[in-house]
Design a protein around this motif. Structure first.
Motif, PDB file in Angstrom:
ATOM      1  N   ASP A   1       0.831  -1.213   0.000  1.00  0.00           N
ATOM      2  CA  ASP A   1       0.000   0.000   0.000  1.00  0.00           C
ATOM      3  C   ASP A   1       0.864   1.261   0.000  1.00  0.00           C
ATOM      4  OD1 ASP A   1      -2.284  -1.518  -0.020  1.00  0.00           O
ATOM      5  OD2 ASP A   1      -2.631  -1.378   2.156  1.00  0.00           O
ATOM      6  N   LEU A   2       1.919   1.241   0.836  1.00  0.00           N
ATOM      7  CA  LEU A   2       2.796   2.408   0.930  1.00  0.00           C
ATOM      8  C   LEU A   2       3.541   2.644  -0.385  1.00  0.00           C
ATOM      9  CD1 LEU A   2       4.030   4.623   2.764  1.00  0.00           C
ATOM     10  CD2 LEU A   2       5.842   2.981   3.323  1.00  0.00           C
ATOM     11  N   LEU A   3       4.087   1.573  -0.960  1.00  0.00           N
ATOM     12  CA  LEU A   3       4.849   1.722  -2.200  1.00  0.00           C
ATOM     13  C   LEU A   3       3.940   2.080  -3.370  1.00  0.00           C
ATOM     14  CD1 LEU A   3       7.498  -1.162  -1.996  1.00  0.00           C
ATOM     15  CD2 LEU A   3       7.733   1.248  -1.362  1.00  0.00           C
ATOM     16  N   LYS A   4       2.720   1.580  -3.366  1.00  0.00           N
ATOM     17  CA  LYS A   4       1.786   1.911  -4.457  1.00  0.00           C
ATOM     18  C   LYS A   4       1.471   3.406  -4.440  1.00  0.00           C
ATOM     19  CE  LYS A   4      -1.372  -0.964  -5.810  1.00  0.00           C
ATOM     20  NZ  LYS A   4      -2.602  -1.820  -5.917  1.00  0.00           N
ATOM     21  N   ALA A   5       1.240   3.950  -3.250  1.00  0.00           N
ATOM     22  CA  ALA A   5       0.978   5.392  -3.125  1.00  0.00           C
ATOM     23  C   ALA A   5       2.195   6.194  -3.583  1.00  0.00           C
ATOM     24  CB  ALA A   5       0.612   5.739  -1.686  1.00  0.00           C
ATOM     25  N   ALA A   6       3.395   5.726  -3.194  1.00  0.00           N
ATOM     26  CA  ALA A   6       4.626   6.423  -3.604  1.00  0.00           C
ATOM     27  C   ALA A   6       4.809   6.354  -5.117  1.00  0.00           C
ATOM     28  CB  ALA A   6       5.830   5.800  -2.894  1.00  0.00           C
ATOM     29  N   LEU A   7       4.494   5.212  -5.700  1.00  0.00           N
ATOM     30  CA  LEU A   7       4.609   5.057  -7.155  1.00  0.00           C
ATOM     31  C   LEU A   7       3.656   5.999  -7.879  1.00  0.00           C
ATOM     32  CD1 LEU A   7       5.798   3.458  -9.580  1.00  0.00           C
ATOM     33  CD2 LEU A   7       3.968   1.775  -9.234  1.00  0.00           C
ATOM     34  N   GLU A   8       2.418   6.078  -7.415  1.00  0.00           N
ATOM     35  CA  GLU A   8       1.431   6.962  -8.046  1.00  0.00           C
ATOM     36  C   GLU A   8       1.837   8.425  -7.901  1.00  0.00           C
ATOM     37  OE1 GLU A   8      -2.258   5.922  -6.220  1.00  0.00           O
ATOM     38  OE2 GLU A   8      -2.453   4.024  -7.327  1.00  0.00           O
ATOM     39  N   ASP A   9       2.306   8.794  -6.707  1.00  0.00           N
ATOM     40  CA  ASP A   9       2.748  10.178  -6.497  1.00  0.00           C
ATOM     41  C   ASP A   9       3.944  10.506  -7.391  1.00  0.00           C
ATOM     42  OD1 ASP A   9       0.776  10.454  -4.624  1.00  0.00           O
ATOM     43  OD2 ASP A   9       2.107  10.238  -2.876  1.00  0.00           O
ATOM     44  N   GLY A  10       4.868   9.551  -7.489  1.00  0.00           N
ATOM     45  CA  GLY A  10       6.045   9.777  -8.324  1.00  0.00           C
ATOM     46  C   GLY A  10       5.675   9.939  -9.788  1.00  0.00           C
ATOM     47  N   ARG A  11       4.791   9.093 -10.279  1.00  0.00           N
ATOM     48  CA  ARG A  11       4.344   9.208 -11.680  1.00  0.00           C
ATOM     49  C   ARG A  11       3.662  10.553 -11.928  1.00  0.00           C
ATOM     50  NH1 ARG A  11       2.020   3.094 -12.735  1.00  0.00           N
ATOM     51  NH2 ARG A  11       3.785   2.342 -13.976  1.00  0.00           N
TER      52      ARG A  11
END
Length: 919
Positions: A43-53
């Motif tokens: 969940d944490l990495l998915k949010a970070a991935l979306e924010d980064g994109r």
């Protein structure tokens, strides 16, 4: 941090690995359950991935041409996600305090990810390396990490190998060898990565350079062939197409394999690129990466084909604006093709440097031409290729910029890439030294253009070098200019060069089977120069605003004398450019059985010589549009128009009277097909004179068989494949009644057929005899029994009113997303002068399924009788022409009726409501 990402500002705004690592440690501290830990990590990495994109996309929109920065940023983001995932997996999910020597693992990025270039939805190519066969712990770690990446929604291309397996796989498979060539350390055991890298260099790369280069160039050629073998297709593949990113990657792979360079700039030191070529490489790569990133973002998936529907949006994103005569999307695509051309330039000189390096080691890598022509006017041969004796050779006499291509054509020589590079550099001399006014230069250019050998290839070389556009500046204005429609497959300059090549093929009888008439009349043409120059200039005024035919004719009056054409030749070229669309428009949009059509056409043409020239120009223009555009039906119509017009032009009137022509055609039908005379006479009496004038012998014969088979049946439908026309002749004999035409058309559309021509006749005993030429959605005849059965049943159902046509048609209509990129404003023209007997109605509209059916129903509602219909499509544009009368057989000349007719047809061309197609 790797120097690969030194160009990224504020990296922590994309992803802050330290902060996320602290949060992951907190997650591990909160729970000892591995499942809970893993879900919280994802969940944490998915949010970070979306924010980064989102941050990368925001930056790309701010700086829409910064392709390399965006691609690097995406690779940087994935690097941090992979590292965090790996640390959490080995530290908290599968910790191992005392690992053995075999329980070491290193993560490497390979392929485009290894290069640090990733579009938003690119695959993540990752490799897991272990020193020996995998242990249970390394298997757990690898499996867990892959599941994490998949749960994040990433598309992962992965491999898990020991060092021995890596070496063996790389030796056996070119794709694996290439991917590992770009291997980059991401995380894990650094010493193991260094060991793997050293073994790859020593056991895979060393001593295998020549084989690798040969395989990569063969792979490139095969890819080009698969993608259309032109960098000027109007819907290019940004990654795989000719002039795309993969061509640049291939150069880097070759340089890296031979010289073990790490970055593209190091290719300069390796002697494979000059500083200027490096700038070209980097500019092209940056632009293409930007386009690919925008493309992925808009598509929401990995999409590399730059289709029409994306071109307009990307042009807006990259801030291209409209200019007079050229839209924003055309300007964007012109820049795209200029960069694709630049990729070709860099490739040519790179391979020349490579060839020299290979030759220094014992032999040339590229094939050698062994001819040694004697008179090269100061040029020299370098291992069989035309080369320069010194770098200032063009500067001494700029006419040599044209002469080198004339010599290459005359002697069948390749031009050395270094000479091509110098020509590109010195092409500006043509402006500065008045070369265009020198008769010798123009004579040399004309020699290349009208060459009986291979003018297409040499003109393409001249265009690649930039000499063509400098010497003929009006041609330079259309270099890399696309035509934003679904009809044209190539840029204007590529279309023109292909047309010249086709003309040479016809003249040399290489296309005799496809174009027997054009091949035959080439020998009768008085001036070869006229037809070649006309083909060169026919589209030269595109993109200037206004009618390119009219503007091109004016340009021809200036250009032709400079090229050495006399006054008469200049006038003919100008006329051909002005009317180069006349023959196709007449043949495909008008009823050739209406004698006034022929007279009007002949009145514009005026001479048999012009007619011959116009036919050949029309043929090569259509053929050069793209694959699949030319077919047997177009050949038939153009031949029919040519024969009829030639008869008028040679004699000033028809050779035979109407009665004689009808009698002659009857004799031909009876003799050719062996009908019993009594039976033939009986059937023939049922057909009116207009029928015998309108239909060709083969169709009449098929109709007579059809009528005999029908007997006294109230309805008879037959379909006969006609390979010569590339279509199926559908014949319907039925009791005549209003609305028959639109119902038949609806039935044909329902069966998946496209109507390309229709002739409507009424027999003397009151039956309707309608002939339709029909093709399947791929432009082929219906020729299988099942297809023909489905076609005839659909027409029967439509005529019997067994179902409502519109819901059925809408249910089978396929979405046309590419066509939605275009808007064709519908237009209706009602012409009472084009025919002595009929009112001619031409409707221009956006093509869509069942358009003809809807227009036919509108005519039915308007109480007019359709006598013939002619259908032409040009990509997204349909042009349907109807020859009509009112119900008592008179022209429709009342202003009120004409206005009402125009209104109804415009509504039908625009609307797809149920009112447009009746039950």
């Amino acid at each position: 941090m790797s120097e690969l990402f030194d160009n990224l500002d504020h990296r922590r705004a994309i992803i802050d690995r330290r902060d996320l690592a602290a949060q992951l440690d907190a997650i591990a501290a909160e729970s000892s359950d591995s499942g809970t830990r893993r879900r919280a990590m994802v969940d944490l990495l998915k949010a970070a991935l979306e924010d980064g994109r989102a941050e990368i996309e925001r930056r790309l929109l701010e700086r829409p041409s910064s392709g390399r920065v965006a691609a690097n940023a995406m690779a940087f983001l994935i690097d941090q996600i992979v590292r965090l995932s790996h640390d959490f997996t080995t530290g908290h999910l599968y910790p191992s305090a005392n690992r053995s020597a075999g329980e070491r693992i290193t993560l490497i990025a390979v392929g485009g990810y290894g290069r640090g270039e990733m579009a938003p939805h690119s695959d993540i190519d990752i490799g897991f390396l272990t020193p020996f066969k995998q242990t249970s712990w390394t298997e757990q770690v690898i499996e867990a990490q892959l599941y994490t990446l998949w749960d994040l929604g990433l598309k992962v291309g992965h491999s898990s190998r020991s060092l021995d397996e890596m070496v063996r796989s790389a030796k056996e498979d070119l794709t694996i060898r290439t991917a590992l060539l770009e291997g980059r350390f991401i995380w894990g055991d650094r010493a193991l990565y260094d060991q793997a890298s050293a073994r790859f260099d020593a056991e895979v790369v060393a001593g295998n350079a020549r084989a690798f280069v040969a395989e990569k160039l063969a792979e490139r050629d095969e890819r080009h062939k698969r993608m259309g073998d032109s960098r000027y297709v109007v819907e290019p593949n940004v990654k795989e197409g000719k002039g795309g990113l993969r061509d640049l990657h291939t150069l880097f792979w070759i340089g890296k394999f031979i010289h073990r360079v790490r970055t593209v700039p190091e290719l300069v030191g390796a002697g494979l690129l000059s500083a200027r070529e490096l700038r070209q490489f980097e500019r092209a790569e940056n632009f293409l990466l930007a386009v690919r990133c925008h493309l992925h973002t808009l598509a929401g998936r990995a999409e590399d084909r730059l289709t029409f529907d994306f071109q307009r949006e990307i042009a807006q994103r990259m801030h291209f604006a409209d200019r007079p005569g050229k839209s924003s999307v055309e300007r964007f695509m012109q820049l795209y093709f200029l960069h694709a051309k630049s990729v070709g330039d860099v490739t040519g000189t790179f391979l020349a440097h490579l060839d020299d390096q290979m030759a220094a080691r014992g032999r040339r890598f590229l094939p050698t031409i062994r001819r040694r022509p004697g008179k090269l006017h100061g040029f020299v041969l370098d291992r069989g290729r035309l080369a320069l004796p010194s770098d200032d050779f063009f500067q001494q006499d700029p006419v040599r910029l044209v002469e080198i291509f004339a010599l290459a054509d005359k002697h069948g020589l390749e031009i050395h890439p270094q000479a091509m590079r110098q020509a590109r550099h010195d092409a500006k001399l043509i402006d500065a030294r008045g070369v265009r006014r020198i008769p010798r230069a123009n004579a040399l250019f004309l020699d290349v253009l009208t060459s009986p050998r291979d003018p297409e290839t040499v003109l393409r070389w001249m265009n690649e070098a930039g000499v063509f556009g400098r010497f003929v500046p009006d041609f330079g204005r259309v270099v890399a200019q696309m035509q934003f429609d679904m009809y044209h497959h190539y840029t204007v300059d590529e279309h023109t060069i292909r047309a010249i090549g086709l003309l040479a093929d016809i003249e040399q009888s290489r296309l005799q089977e496809d174009h027997p008439l054009s091949t035959a009349i080439m020998d009768q043409i008085h001036s070869r120069r006229v037809i070649y120059v006309a083909v060169l200039l026919h589209d030269i005024a595109k993109g200037r605003g206004g009618d390119h035919s009219v503007l091109g004719a004016e340009l021809a009056l200036r250009v032709c004398p400079r090229l050495g054409l006399n006054e008469a030749e200049t006038e003919t070229v100008s006329w051909l450019v002005r009317y180069h669309l006349l023959m196709s428009a007449t043949a495909f949009k008008r009823d050739l059985a209406d004698f006034k059509t022929i007279l009007d056409f002949a009145q514009v043409v005026q001479s048999p010589e012009r007619l011959r020239l116009l036919l050949v120009l029309t043929v090569v223009d259509i053929r050069a549009v793209g694959p699949g555009v030319w077919n047997g039906w177009k050949r038939q119509l153009l031949t029919e128009l040519y024969d009829a017009a030639e008869e008028v032009l040679r004699l000033g009137h028809k050779q035979r009277g109407r009665e004689q022509r009808i009698a002659s055609k009857k004799e031909a039908v009876a003799a050719q097909f062996g009908f019993d005379q009594k039976v033939f006479d009986k059937v023939a009496k049922r057909l009116p004179e207009s029928y015998w004038i309108a239909e060709p012998v083969e169709v009449i014969a098929a109709n007579l068989v059809h009528i005999r088979q029908a007997g006294d049946a109230p309805l008879h439908i037959a379909a006969v494949p006609d390979d010569d026309r590339g279509a199926t002749l559908v014949m319907v004999l039925a009791a005549d009644h209003p609305g028959l035409f639109y119902r038949i058309a609806g039935g044909i559309h329902l069966a998946g057929g496209n109507i390309i021509d229709a002739r409507i006749h009424t027999t003397r005993d009151g039956l309707a005899l309608d002939n339709f030429l029909v093709q399947d959605p791929l432009g082929r005849p219906f020729d299988e029994p099942g297809q023909i059965g489905r076609l005839t049943r659909a027409i029967e159902d439509a005529l019997a009113n067994r179902h409502k046509l519109l819901p059925k048609l809408e249910a089978r209509a396929l979405p046309r997303t590419r066509a939605e990129a275009f808007r064709v404003a519908p237009n209706v023209f009602v012409d009472n002068k084009a025919s002595n007997r009929f009112t001619v109605i031409e409707v221009n509209a956006q093509d869509r399924p069942a358009l003809l059916n809807q227009l036919a129903y509108a005519l039915f509602q308007s109480k007019v009788t359709v006598h013939s219909a002619h259908v032409a499509t040009y990509g997204e544009r349909a042009v349907d022409t109807f020859y009509v009368t009112d119900l008592i057989g008179d022209k429709i000349d009342s202003a009120a009726r004409v206005k009402s007719l125009e209104k109804r047809l415009l509504e039908a061309a625009t609307s797809q409501s149920e009112e447009a197609v009746a039950a």
